[in-house]
Design a protein around this motif. Structure first.
Motif, short mmCIF file in Angstrom:
data_model
loop_
_atom_site.label_atom_id
_atom_site.label_comp_id
_atom_site.label_asym_id
_atom_site.label_seq_id
_atom_site.Cartn_x
_atom_site.Cartn_y
_atom_site.Cartn_z
N ARG A 67 -75.19 94.69 64.67
CA ARG A 67 -74.83 93.43 63.98
C ARG A 67 -76.01 92.93 63.13
O ARG A 67 -75.83 92.48 62.00
N LEU A 68 -77.23 93.01 63.69
CA LEU A 68 -78.40 92.51 62.96
C LEU A 68 -78.77 93.43 61.81
O LEU A 68 -79.22 92.98 60.75
N LEU A 69 -78.55 94.74 62.02
CA LEU A 69 -78.79 95.71 60.94
C LEU A 69 -77.88 95.39 59.75
O LEU A 69 -78.32 95.33 58.60
N LEU A 70 -76.59 95.11 60.05
CA LEU A 70 -75.64 94.82 58.97
C LEU A 70 -75.91 93.47 58.33
O LEU A 70 -75.66 93.26 57.14
N THR A 71 -76.46 92.53 59.12
CA THR A 71 -76.84 91.23 58.56
C THR A 71 -77.96 91.41 57.54
O THR A 71 -77.94 90.83 56.45
N LEU A 101 -69.28 88.32 62.78
CA LEU A 101 -68.08 87.48 62.84
C LEU A 101 -67.06 88.08 63.81
O LEU A 101 -66.69 89.25 63.67
N ALA A 102 -66.64 87.28 64.78
CA ALA A 102 -65.57 87.69 65.71
C ALA A 102 -64.41 86.73 65.53
O ALA A 102 -64.63 85.53 65.30
N LEU A 103 -63.19 87.23 65.59
CA LEU A 103 -62.03 86.34 65.54
C LEU A 103 -61.56 86.08 66.96
O LEU A 103 -61.42 87.01 67.75
N MET A 104 -61.36 84.82 67.29
CA MET A 104 -60.95 84.45 68.65
C MET A 104 -59.78 83.47 68.59
O MET A 104 -59.61 82.76 67.60
N GLN A 105 -59.05 83.41 69.70
CA GLN A 105 -57.88 82.51 69.76
C GLN A 105 -58.24 81.29 70.60
O GLN A 105 -58.92 81.41 71.63
N VAL A 106 -57.74 80.13 70.15
CA VAL A 106 -57.95 78.90 70.93
C VAL A 106 -56.99 78.93 72.11
O VAL A 106 -55.77 79.01 71.93
#
Ligand SMILES: Cc1cc2nc3c(=O)[nH]c(=O)nc-3n(C[C@H](O)[C@H](O)[C@H](O)COP(=O)(O)OP(=O)(O)OC[C@H]3O[C@@H](n4cnc5c(N)ncnc54)[C@H](O)[C@@H]3O)c2cc1C
Length: 318
Positions: A67-71, A101-106
């Protein structure tokens, strides 16, 4: 495991190296190396730029976390593109969600005290928000029924959709393998409070991070904060290994079970509480509240002769 990416920049070697220097200086990070090679480290990752024959340059990125590499890839792609160059990478995840970025549900949104609503999100990546940093950006798309998300472009940079995304910062208060909780403090004029009052159960939101600090290691540790810093202070009280005390300007109802913690006290005036505190050698002071209070805290602490490494004075809102 080390993650790597390699890229190349064709032409204008001198201008590309000058751009690296300016970028490192803007970020406030040291640039090392000689004439032939420049390197810097940021976000637990390293970037190396090497001069090649034919006026070209090579870029090598390394990180323990993908994740940090891609950032870093996204950041450099943007800086170089804006500077008129293109980095040709050996790998670009074109079309993928922005790094981190992660997509999550409420799952639920429940008033836990007069001032706070606790929101539970469910998603496969929840566990990675448990380590290293306490905070994340909550991404609320303009149209929750047809959300659009920031994605990686062909050149490796993150491109945000034209439709507005509100992206305030919040603190993880609890999490497990597939869920995380955070607390929203209610105040006037807040798009996030307006959103949570629509009872968004079932909606998909973006969660970007984690980012920001962890619990400082100084002892004694003095924590000062308003309501927005309450979730972070509660986490730090649980994480601190040495002597720690906290002063908060939140109401007793909002403090909840923290009112029974002998390390915690309440104040109406955070700056008065801070200035009344005698700070011994080896201590660390952590202060977070509105921008004006954070400025006053910073000015007081530097005035007392504390070095930057001995305190945090953060503006949590302005
Ligand atoms: C590292 C970090 C961690 C944070 N963690 C939390 C958290 O866990 N819980 C939490 O509730 N907040 C937290 N905050 C603060 C939160 O990000 C801000 O309050 C943010 O402005 C909330 O977004 P919004 O949609 O409410 O308001 P924005 O759109 O940012 O602002 C709308 C209006 O509200 C005003 N405003 C913002 N905050 C306040 C406030 N506290 N009191 C009065 N007016 C305000 C602004 O000045 C503006 O006029 C954190 C901030 C940081 C930097």
């Amino acid at each position: 495991m080390t993650h790597r990416l390699v890229g190349s920049i064709a032409g204008q070697q001198a201008a590309a190296f000058a751009l690296i220097g300016e970028h490192a200086s803007r970020l406030g990070i040291p640039l090392s190396g000689g004439d032939e090679e420049k390197r810097f480290s940021i976000w637990s990752s390293t970037a190396v730029f090497r001069r090649l024959d034919g006026d070209c340059a090579a870029v090598e990125l390394e990180s323990a976390e993908r994740r940090l590499l891609l950032t870093l890839q996204s950041n450099l792609a943007e800086v170089f593109e804006d500077g008129g160059f293109t980095i040709e990478w050996d790998e670009v995840n074109e079309g993928a969600l922005a790094p981190g970025l992660a997509l999550m549900q409420v799952v639920s949104a429940t008033r836990r005290s007069p001032g706070f609503t606790r929101v539970r999100l469910r998603g496969e990546e929840a566990a990675r928000f448990a380590t290293g940093s306490l905070h994340f950006r909550l991404l609320l798309p303009e149209d929750p029924a047809a959300p659009e998300w920031p994605r990686i472009s062909r050149t490796g940079r993150t491109v945000w959709p034209e439709r507005k995304i509100h992206k305030p910062v919040y603190t993880v208060v609890a999490q497990d393998e597939d869920w995380l909780d955070f607390d929203i403090f209610h105040h006037a004029g807040s798009p996030t409070c307006d959103w949570v009052e629509t009872t968004p159960v079932g909606q998909t939101v973006g969660v970007m991070g984690p980012g920001g600090g962890w619990c400082p290691s100084g002892s004694p540790l003095y924590l000062f904060g308003d309501e927005t810093a309450l979730p972070a202070i509660a986490r730090m009280l649980a994480l601190a290994e040495g002597e720690v005390s906290a002063v908060l300007s939140a109401s007793a109802e909002d403090l909840g079970e923290l009112t029974a913690d002998p390390r915690v006290s309440r104040t109406e005036d955070l700056i008065a509480a801070l200035t009344a505190t005698v700070i011994p050698e080896g201590a660390y002071v952590w202060f977070a509240a509105g921008a004006e209070s954070a400025r006053a805290a910073r000015s007081h602490l530097t005035g007392m002769g504390l070095a930057k490494s001995q305190f945090t004075a953060a503006a949590y809102w302005s």
